[in-house]
Design a protein around this motif. Structure first.
Motif, mmCIF file in Angstrom:
data_model
loop_
_atom_site.group_PDB
_atom_site.id
_atom_site.type_symbol
_atom_site.label_atom_id
_atom_site.label_comp_id
_atom_site.label_asym_id
_atom_site.label_seq_id
_atom_site.Cartn_x
_atom_site.Cartn_y
_atom_site.Cartn_z
ATOM 1 N N TYR A 65 0.947 -1.355 -0.107
ATOM 2 C CA TYR A 65 -0.076 0.115 -0.006
ATOM 3 C C TYR A 65 0.904 1.274 0.088
ATOM 4 O O TYR A 65 0.701 2.200 -0.590
ATOM 5 C CB TYR A 65 -1.026 0.009 1.197
ATOM 6 C CG TYR A 65 -1.648 1.166 1.275
ATOM 7 C CD1 TYR A 65 -2.915 1.519 0.337
ATOM 8 C CD2 TYR A 65 -1.538 2.261 2.226
ATOM 9 C CE1 TYR A 65 -3.770 2.538 0.587
ATOM 10 C CE2 TYR A 65 -2.103 3.362 2.513
ATOM 11 C CZ TYR A 65 -3.287 3.455 1.486
ATOM 12 O OH TYR A 65 -4.166 4.630 1.629
ATOM 13 N N VAL A 66 1.906 1.394 0.841
ATOM 14 C CA VAL A 66 2.692 2.278 0.878
ATOM 15 C C VAL A 66 3.567 2.713 -0.498
ATOM 16 O O VAL A 66 3.627 3.701 -1.097
ATOM 17 C CB VAL A 66 3.832 2.339 1.941
ATOM 18 C CG1 VAL A 66 4.973 3.164 2.021
ATOM 19 C CG2 VAL A 66 3.050 2.258 3.585
ATOM 20 N N LEU A 67 3.956 1.624 -1.216
ATOM 21 C CA LEU A 67 4.627 1.828 -2.418
ATOM 22 C C LEU A 67 3.769 2.284 -3.285
ATOM 23 O O LEU A 67 4.084 3.104 -4.235
ATOM 24 C CB LEU A 67 5.293 0.416 -2.776
ATOM 25 C CG LEU A 67 6.437 0.000 -1.852
ATOM 26 C CD1 LEU A 67 6.879 -1.649 -2.224
ATOM 27 C CD2 LEU A 67 7.547 0.760 -2.048
ATOM 28 N N LYS A 72 1.983 6.458 -6.934
ATOM 29 C CA LYS A 72 0.825 6.804 -7.581
ATOM 30 C C LYS A 72 0.239 5.936 -8.424
ATOM 31 O O LYS A 72 -0.127 5.996 -9.623
ATOM 32 C CB LYS A 72 1.074 8.238 -8.439
ATOM 33 C CG LYS A 72 1.662 9.232 -7.561
ATOM 34 C CD LYS A 72 1.707 10.497 -8.457
ATOM 35 C CE LYS A 72 2.332 11.724 -7.507
ATOM 36 N NZ LYS A 72 1.477 11.876 -6.288
ATOM 37 N N LEU A 73 0.034 4.598 -8.097
ATOM 38 C CA LEU A 73 -0.765 3.433 -8.760
ATOM 39 C C LEU A 73 -2.048 3.560 -8.145
ATOM 40 O O LEU A 73 -2.310 2.902 -7.289
ATOM 41 C CB LEU A 73 0.012 1.936 -8.494
ATOM 42 C CG LEU A 73 1.629 1.844 -8.617
ATOM 43 C CD1 LEU A 73 1.959 0.646 -8.290
ATOM 44 C CD2 LEU A 73 1.786 2.298 -10.139
ATOM 45 N N THR A 77 -3.712 1.321 -5.416
ATOM 46 C CA THR A 77 -3.999 2.019 -3.877
ATOM 47 C C THR A 77 -5.703 2.083 -3.722
ATOM 48 O O THR A 77 -5.912 1.884 -2.461
ATOM 49 C CB THR A 77 -3.599 3.538 -4.021
ATOM 50 O OG1 THR A 77 -2.479 3.390 -4.840
ATOM 51 C CG2 THR A 77 -3.714 4.229 -2.934
ATOM 52 N N PHE A 78 -6.451 2.223 -4.666
ATOM 53 C CA PHE A 78 -8.109 2.101 -4.530
ATOM 54 C C PHE A 78 -8.225 0.605 -3.883
ATOM 55 O O PHE A 78 -9.107 0.739 -2.854
ATOM 56 C CB PHE A 78 -8.718 2.360 -5.786
ATOM 57 C CG PHE A 78 -10.177 2.185 -5.745
ATOM 58 C CD1 PHE A 78 -11.046 3.302 -5.035
ATOM 59 C CD2 PHE A 78 -10.896 1.274 -5.919
ATOM 60 C CE1 PHE A 78 -12.477 3.242 -5.012
ATOM 61 C CE2 PHE A 78 -12.123 0.853 -5.897
ATOM 62 C CZ PHE A 78 -12.758 1.894 -5.425
ATOM 63 N N ILE A 79 -7.791 -0.327 -4.411
ATOM 64 C CA ILE A 79 -8.208 -1.628 -3.918
ATOM 65 C C ILE A 79 -7.657 -1.857 -2.541
ATOM 66 O O ILE A 79 -8.494 -2.417 -1.635
ATOM 67 C CB ILE A 79 -7.557 -2.752 -4.906
ATOM 68 C CG1 ILE A 79 -8.087 -2.849 -6.463
ATOM 69 C CG2 ILE A 79 -7.759 -4.120 -4.248
ATOM 70 C CD1 ILE A 79 -7.556 -3.395 -7.484
ATOM 71 N N LEU A 80 -6.447 -1.623 -2.184
ATOM 72 C CA LEU A 80 -6.011 -1.774 -1.031
ATOM 73 C C LEU A 80 -6.603 -0.717 -0.192
ATOM 74 O O LEU A 80 -6.699 -1.403 1.297
ATOM 75 C CB LEU A 80 -4.373 -1.448 -1.070
ATOM 76 C CG LEU A 80 -3.570 -2.455 -1.739
ATOM 77 C CD1 LEU A 80 -2.197 -2.070 -1.745
ATOM 78 C CD2 LEU A 80 -3.733 -4.031 -1.180
#
Length: 297
Positions: A65-67, A72-73, A77-80
């Protein structure tokens, strides 16, 4: 009553100032100490159970999630991000055995040994300990006989955590333990020989009981159902479980999720005395570092 407690609080506050202390600093130290103890015990419980693997998986998700956030993936990011919202409820289900074990350890106290207002029976603690010692002697004698006849056994010594639900799965006996009784119960053609015997306060409480199997994926494939049941019982309670292998006649002892295999009669007797008598009386013996940790072979 309120004025009484206020006067006690004022007394301790004045005492702290008199010795040059500061309430704010002392409160911070106490706060940090309590949190440190809680974190230590949480880590200890996690390390001693299969929850350790689950925690590693959570940490990997956290790093992902941090990565994803800094790179800016957006989709990842939305899924996690949405996954983390339901993860809290999922943790309650995933860590249910560990949470239950932690609460049982928290609720385990010596207060249940104290007779309040005469409640708790007429037997003194010394009488109970003598009866437990006689039961240990009977179990050791019967185990030796069972070994000679190549018959298996599964014996559970109940401690602070009461095994009411387990007793209900078997046949209630409530009889004094003797080598003859134990031998008859685990005789190959006896109807109760396949289940577990529950011993409570020096009495054979029930037999033919069904124990929960351990879900630990790291258990050796050499271990059969009896050993897995013994480990499962020790993971879900503070009971001491004795196993006699029908195939090898080896004696094993399960306690707090650890298994010591191929022990002698003398070691069996010593261990039962240590966990059922000395720990109860309180001779300074600590349970924080089980001496058989890592000795399973």
């Amino acid at each position: 009553m309120a004025e009484f407690f206020q006067s006690i609080g004022s007394f301790f506050e004045a005492l702290f100032h008199a010795i040059g202390g500061d309430i704010g600093i002392l409160s911070s130290i106490l706060d940090i100490a309590i949190v440190a103890v809680i974190i230590y015990n949480v880590i200890k419980i996690v390390r001693e159970t299969r929850a350790g693997t689950l925690v590693k998986g959570m940490l990997i998700l956290g790093v992902c999630y941090v990565l994803a956030f800094y790179l800016k993936l957006q989709t990842l990011t939305f899924i996690l991000d949405n996954l983390s919202k339901v993860l809290v409820f999922g943790l309650i289900v995933i860590f249910q055995p560990e949470i239950r074990r932690a609460l049982e350890q928290l609720g385990r106290t010596r207060l249940n040994k104290i007779k309040i207002l005469g409640v708790g029976g007429v037997l003194s603690e010394e009488d109970v300990m003598q009866r437990v010692q006689r039961t240990i002697d009977a179990v050791c004698k019967s185990v030796k006989v069972l070994q000679g006849q190549r018959m298996g056994a599964l014996i559970v010594f109940e401690r602070d955590i009461k095994l009411v639900d387990i007793v209900k799965t078997g046949t209630v006996i409530n009889a004094e333990a003797s080598p003859e009784l134990i031998g008859n119960i685990f005789f190959v053609k006896a109807p109760l020989h396949d289940g577990a015997m529950i011993i409570r306060d020096g009495y054979v409480c029930a037999a033919g009981c069904i124990l929960p199997l351990s879900q630990n994926s790291e258990i050796s494939s050499e271990l059969g159902t009896r050993h897995r049941a013994a480990l499962g019982m020790s993971e879900n309670s503070d009971a001491v479980v004795v196993v006699v292998s029908e195939e090898t006649t080896a004696i094993s002892i399960a306690y707090k999720g650890f298994l010591m295999r191929d022990v002698s009669i003398d070691v069996l007797k010593e261990t039962l005395q240590k966990r059922l008598i000395h720990d109860v009386v309180g001779d300074g013996t600590s349970e924080k570092s089980p001496f058989w940790k890592g000795r399973s072979k």
